[in-house]
Write an enzyme that holds these catalytic residues in place. Structure first.
Site, mmCIF file in Angstrom:
data_model
loop_
_atom_site.group_PDB
_atom_site.id
_atom_site.type_symbol
_atom_site.label_atom_id
_atom_site.label_comp_id
_atom_site.label_asym_id
_atom_site.label_seq_id
_atom_site.Cartn_x
_atom_site.Cartn_y
_atom_site.Cartn_z
ATOM 1 N N ASP A 18 87.749 -0.332 -31.972
ATOM 2 C CA ASP A 18 88.349 -0.724 -30.699
ATOM 3 C C ASP A 18 89.723 -1.361 -30.965
ATOM 4 O OD1 ASP A 18 87.050 -1.498 -27.648
ATOM 5 O OD2 ASP A 18 88.895 -2.500 -28.266
ATOM 6 N N ASN A 70 79.594 -0.220 -20.505
ATOM 7 C CA ASN A 70 80.129 -0.673 -19.228
ATOM 8 C C ASN A 70 80.293 0.544 -18.331
ATOM 9 O OD1 ASN A 70 80.366 -3.330 -20.202
ATOM 10 N ND2 ASN A 70 82.379 -2.906 -21.068
ATOM 11 N N GLY A 105 82.602 -3.261 -15.393
ATOM 12 C CA GLY A 105 83.698 -3.647 -16.278
ATOM 13 C C GLY A 105 84.297 -2.496 -17.074
ATOM 14 N N GLN A 106 84.034 -1.258 -16.627
ATOM 15 C CA GLN A 106 84.589 -0.102 -17.341
ATOM 16 C C GLN A 106 86.076 0.043 -17.025
ATOM 17 O OE1 GLN A 106 82.609 3.621 -16.436
ATOM 18 N NE2 GLN A 106 83.727 4.760 -18.009
ATOM 19 N N HIS A 139 81.595 5.593 -23.075
ATOM 20 C CA HIS A 139 81.647 5.048 -24.433
ATOM 21 C C HIS A 139 80.615 3.936 -24.604
ATOM 22 C CE1 HIS A 139 84.660 3.027 -21.883
ATOM 23 N NE2 HIS A 139 84.385 1.923 -22.545
ATOM 24 N N HIS A 183 79.995 0.521 -26.719
ATOM 25 C CA HIS A 183 80.571 -0.499 -27.591
ATOM 26 C C HIS A 183 79.511 -0.892 -28.616
ATOM 27 C CE1 HIS A 183 84.078 -1.751 -24.997
ATOM 28 N NE2 HIS A 183 83.312 -1.209 -24.068
HETATM 29 P P1 DGP Z 1 85.648 -0.668 -21.326
HETATM 30 O O1 DGP Z 1 86.248 -1.897 -20.743
HETATM 31 O O2 DGP Z 1 84.155 -0.757 -21.526
HETATM 32 O O3 DGP Z 1 86.063 0.580 -20.549
HETATM 33 O O4 DGP Z 1 86.243 -0.536 -22.797
HETATM 34 C C1 DGP Z 1 87.398 0.156 -23.126
HETATM 35 C C2 DGP Z 1 87.758 -0.253 -24.518
HETATM 36 O O5 DGP Z 1 88.674 0.699 -25.028
HETATM 37 C C3 DGP Z 1 88.453 -1.615 -24.629
HETATM 38 O O6 DGP Z 1 87.630 -2.491 -25.406
HETATM 39 C C4 DGP Z 1 89.756 -1.330 -25.337
HETATM 40 C C5 DGP Z 1 89.573 0.048 -25.885
HETATM 41 N N1 DGP Z 1 90.762 0.884 -25.889
HETATM 42 C C6 DGP Z 1 91.543 1.181 -24.834
HETATM 43 N N2 DGP Z 1 92.526 2.024 -25.199
HETATM 44 C C7 DGP Z 1 92.347 2.263 -26.523
HETATM 45 C C8 DGP Z 1 93.039 3.071 -27.481
HETATM 46 O O7 DGP Z 1 94.031 3.738 -27.198
HETATM 47 N N3 DGP Z 1 92.557 3.062 -28.752
HETATM 48 C C9 DGP Z 1 91.450 2.333 -29.108
HETATM 49 N N4 DGP Z 1 91.073 2.394 -30.380
HETATM 50 N N5 DGP Z 1 90.764 1.586 -28.237
HETATM 51 C C10 DGP Z 1 91.211 1.540 -26.966
#
Ligand code: DGP
Length: 114
Positions: free
Chosen positions: A29, A87, A93-94, A100, A102
């Site tokens: 992340d 999420n 909180g998505q 995805h 976590h």
């Molecule tokens: P959510 O809030 O559950 O939709 O989580 C989205 C997650 O994605 C957040 O923890 C940050 C991560 N994220 C967003 N953009 C990118 C990206 O471009 N690269 C990576 N590695 N993670 C990302």
């Protein structure tokens, strides 16, 4: 389709990939909330868990959790314990509309989540 996670799957956008198979990709992340914070996503685009057709949920969600558990073992957090979170939607909180999981580990988790 302009989906950031689809672009990570295709390699168009760089990510620190820790595991992948034909069904799913696991990568670090960008904004880690724990010492180990990995996202596990399906290679196929689904907006959320709800958007996976009912007859495909066992396969799609099963493959995601299967890889998440394997990554937890691979990264050494399985023994101490870890958390998997999906999420879903606005109140869930998505923020990225590609399903995805976590995988969080490496510190004590708390309950209830925020
Ligand atoms: P959510 O809030 O559950 O939709 O989580 C989205 C997650 O994605 C957040 O923890 C940050 C991560 N994220 C967003 N953009 C990118 C990206 O471009 N690269 C990576 N590695 N993670 C990302």
């Amino acid at each position: 389709m302009d989906c950031i996670f689809c672009r990570i799957v295709s390699g168009e956008i760089p990510a620190t990939i820790v595991a992948r198979n034909e069904f799913a990709v696991a990568f670090r992340d960008l904004n880690p909330q724990a010492p180990t914070h990995v996202l596990v996503i399906p290679t196929r685009h689904f907006e959320s868990a709800t958007e996976v057709p009912e007859d495909e949920r066992v396969a799609v969600l099963g493959q995601l959790l299967r890889l998440a558990v394997a990554v937890a073992e691979q990264l050494g957090v399985a023994l101490g314990g870890y958390r998997t979170v999906i999420n879903t939607g606005k109140q869930g909180g998505q923020t990225v509309d590609h399903l995805h999981v976590h995988l969080l580990g490496g510190r004590q988790m708390h309950w209830p989540p925020g």
